[in-house]
Design an enzyme around this catalytic site. Structure first.
Site, PDB file in Angstrom:
ATOM      1  N   CYS A   3      30.898  33.425  17.512  1.00  0.00           N
ATOM      2  CA  CYS A   3      30.390  34.618  18.183  1.00  0.00           C
ATOM      3  C   CYS A   3      29.657  35.500  17.182  1.00  0.00           C
ATOM      4  CB  CYS A   3      31.526  35.391  18.857  1.00  0.00           C
ATOM      5  SG  CYS A   3      32.671  36.148  17.696  1.00  0.00           S
ATOM      6  N   ASP A 405     -12.436  38.529  13.256  1.00  0.00           N
ATOM      7  CA  ASP A 405     -13.451  38.207  12.264  1.00  0.00           C
ATOM      8  C   ASP A 405     -14.469  37.297  12.956  1.00  0.00           C
ATOM      9  OD1 ASP A 405     -14.671  37.754   9.682  1.00  0.00           O
ATOM     10  OD2 ASP A 405     -13.722  35.780   9.743  1.00  0.00           O
ATOM     11  N   ASP A 600      -9.744  34.087   9.156  1.00  0.00           N
ATOM     12  CA  ASP A 600      -9.510  32.755   8.594  1.00  0.00           C
ATOM     13  C   ASP A 600      -9.740  32.671   7.089  1.00  0.00           C
ATOM     14  OD1 ASP A 600     -12.357  32.935   8.599  1.00  0.00           O
ATOM     15  OD2 ASP A 600     -12.450  30.743   8.532  1.00  0.00           O
ATOM     16  N   ASP A 604     -10.260  38.061   4.605  1.00  0.00           N
ATOM     17  CA  ASP A 604      -9.568  38.661   5.745  1.00  0.00           C
ATOM     18  C   ASP A 604      -8.120  39.018   5.411  1.00  0.00           C
ATOM     19  OD1 ASP A 604     -11.785  38.337   7.481  1.00  0.00           O
ATOM     20  OD2 ASP A 604     -11.245  36.232   7.770  1.00  0.00           O
TER      21      ASP A 604
END
Length: 680
Positions: A3, A405, A600, A604
């Site tokens: 639990c 982008d 990508d 970026d």
């Protein structure tokens, strides 16, 4: 672990080990993720043992062992049900006027194996918890069923009780059986939720065909394959590791890794991914990495890490779980004393307190969040969406602005030289000069120039003193002269007169094309050499991706380092933005709502980190994928909408699970304490 209390105990034990900075334990996978400067893994295992559990260090290569818990619980449940059914059958028949109870000795004979053989797991778990100074679900079950069983045995052997004394053997046996039923269902839920991980692990074959130095082929365990080894893959076989094709051509099915159903053509020199299926060709490849460091292994680690990291909503659950079981035990004691002192009926007081103990369900609190995260991240992985952590998964539901982008995200990221315009002199001479300046560069535009020069058979010189200027371009010495190749802004900063070719540059920019300039900056008088125009095809799915964002009530924004993109009707366009400026744009956009950045490239990475949710295209750089919280394995910008939708559904399911876990306990425990529920 049984639990949420167990989770807290293991986390607390691991956190006390010197060097540990963070420990995250997942009830649904029985796994702990530990961070910090830890030199001795044995210290972690000893801490787990002191907390009352056992553990082992997982190998990076070895797959997760097959979970046999569900099958073991199934046969235990069948045995417990067979022994319990004769005890509860008379109760089921009473509404129909049938009153036929088994003799007390028979009840004892049926209940005892259930209590101490089938129920031994609860005693072991309770003892471990109590010995370490805490309490868990096992403590509740062990206390409750032992009280009912013990009272029944006392009535059975006490001559003063008489033959009509109440026996509760059926209650203790039924409780153990029903809790076991819950555990079996829980184990099945865990197994189903982790199905995506097992499916990914099963993609990797156990053996590879290795080509030795003398040309002979031997079967080799995949764990022993290293970077640089030559391997043979026959038609229909799974590719064992990431590699580059040396010989052969084929179609490769990468659908399980990328979600893309169409096979991909692979030729000599192309990269292939471990786990994908070879089509019709016999291939020879050179391994790029071992199985433990390949794309498939990284995907599995990313998904597992995401399943182990806790979202913010789990913090509330952890605080409640830490006091849940002790609070229930105190409430049961209070119920016993209250009923006993007020009514004087201590037998009823005991049975009422047993009901309080056995209705409480801390495992529901512990499983509410991790099972939803496992299911969500597993489904995402199958669709080609890799969720790096649960924080990103939860944060994505609030996204209101998506910043895209351009290059490699909404376009294919494979630009070509669409036009080359010299300011003066022969075109071939200027093109060879531009290619020389960018010789060796990995930038897509540089590759396009070099490719075009080679296609025309031009001799490309070797540059010297090459220096990259971030956000502007590259500077190099060729033939004793210094040249700058880059953006129009940089040319203006250098004092280069672009006027002779500015009309052509503006026309190209209006069509969504990228432009670069080449200038001789050797002398004080800067001389323009050439204008280069690059075309990058729009991804077929890009327009639909933007439309989906708008239909979903999300504001799409284009943030690019060069020019706007023709054909893309974004709500807002930020063109000519430097890499460091993209993060600033993202911060400004955050005023309109939570922002997701999709990119990508290395340029970026700052914006991906600055956004509430960073999404990297899987076709991009490793830096972008390491920075982003979510990676889109397939180069399809429509997956952004899928990722946001998946986030909303997963968080909704987490909240539903937590709502019912809290409501069940909040309603059930008071009803039991009020004497309105019997233990069964």
């Amino acid at each position: 672990m049984t639990c949420a209390s167990c989770v807290g105990r293991v986390e607390s034990a691991l956190a006390k080990v010197p060097g540990v900075t963070e420990a995250s334990v997942n009830l649904a996978t029985d796994t702990a993720r530990v961070e910090g400067t830890i030199s001795d893994a044995e210290a972690l295992l000893r801490a787990i043992e002191r907390a009352g559990y056992t553990g082992r260090v997982r190998s990076g290569v070895a797959p997760r062992p097959v979970d046999t818990t569900s099958s073991m619980l199934r046969w235990q449940l069948l045995v417990a049900s067979a022994l319990t059914l004769p005890l509860v059958a008379p109760m089921l028949l009473m509404p129909f006027g049938v009153h036929a109870m088994l003799p007390g000795v028979w009840q004892w004979a049926l209940a005892t194996p259930v209590q101490f053989w089938i129920g031994a797991r609860y005693y072991r778990g309770a003892w471990s918890a109590v010995r370490s100074g805490s309490a868990n679900m096992d403590v509740l079950v062990a206390l409750g069923t032992t009280a009912g069983y013990g009272l029944s045995v006392w009535h059975l052997i006490d001559p003063r009780a008489g033959s009509g004394a109440a026996l509760y053997f059926e209650a203790s046996a039924a409780i153990i059986t029903l809790v076991l039923l819950g555990k079996w269902m829980e184990a099945r839920a865990k197994r189903d939720a982790s199905a995506a991980i097992r499916a990914l692990q099963d993609l990797r074959p156990a053996l590879a065909c290795l080509v030795q130095d003398d040309g002979t082929e031997v079967t080799w365990p995949i764990e022993r394959v290293r970077a640089g080894d030559r391997l043979v893959v026959r038609p229909g076989e799974r590719i064992p590791v990431d590699g580059d094709l040396l010989d052969g051509e084929t179609h490769v099915d990468e659908s399980m890794l990328t979600g893309e159903p169409l096979p991909v053509v692979k030729l000599v020199g192309d990269r292939v991914t471990g786990g994908s299926i070879n089509g019709e060709g016999r291939l020879t490849l050179v391994a790029r990495a071992s199985a433990a460091e390949g794309t498939l292994a990284r995907i599995v680690r990313l998904v597992e890490d995401a399943q182990l990291r806790k979202p913010p909503i789990q913090r509330l659950v952890d605080r409640i779980s830490a006091i849940f079981v002790p609070a229930v035990v105190l409430m049961a004691v209070g119920t016993l004393m209250g009923w006993g002192l007020v009514t004087g009926d201590w037998e009823r007081a005991l049975i009422t307190s047993v009901a309080v103990l056995v209705i409480a369900c801390p495992c529901a609190l512990g499983l509410a969040t991790p099972t939803a995260i496992m299911a969500g991240t597993g489904l995402a992985a199958r669709a080609g969406i890799l969720v790096r952590d649960a924080v990103a998964l939860e944060a994505a539901r609030d996204v209101r602005v998506v910043a895209f982008d351009k290059t490699g995200t909404l376009t294919e990221g494979r630009p070509r030289l669409a036009g080359f315009y010299p300011a003066a002199g022969p075109r071939s001479e200027a093109l060879a000069l531009a290619a020389a300046v960018q010789q060796g560069s990995e930038h897509p535009l540089a590759k396009a120039v070099v490719t075009a020069a080679k296609a025309e058979g031009l001799a490309i010189g070797s540059p010297e003193q090459v220096k990259a200027i971030p956000g502007r371009g590259v500077e190099a010495v060729v033939g004793g002269a210094t040249y700058a190749l880059g953006s129009g802004r940089w040319m203006d900063e250098l004092g280069v007169d672009r006027q002779p070719l500015i009309d052509g540059a503006d026309a190209a920019a209006a069509q969504g094309m990228s432009v670069s300039w080449l200038a001789d900056v050797s002398e004080t008088e800067r001389r323009l050499v050439a204008l280069m125009v690059f075309g990058d095809a729009l991804r077929p799915e890009a327009v639909e991706a933007i439309a989906l964002q708008k239909a979903d009530g999300i504001r799409p924004v284009l943030v690019t380092g060069d020019h706007a993109l023709a054909g893309i009707a974004a709500e807002d366009v930020h063109a000519g933005v430097l890499p460091e400026g993209k993060a600033t744009v993202v911060a400004d956009l955050a005023r309109h709502g939570s922002v997701a950045m999709v990119g990508d490239g290395i340029n970026d990475a700052p914006a991906l980190a600055a956004a509430r949710v960073g999404m990297a295209m899987g076709s991009g750089t490793d830096v972008a994928m390491e920075t982003a919280g979510i990676t889109l394995m397939r180069g399809d910008p429509r997956l952004v909408t899928d990722a946001l939708d998946l986030s909303r559904r997963t968080v909704r399911k987490m909240r539903q699970n937590l709502f019912w876990a809290f409501v069940y306990n909040a309603v059930g425990i008071p009803l039991a304490a009020a004497g309105l529920l019997n233990p069964i």
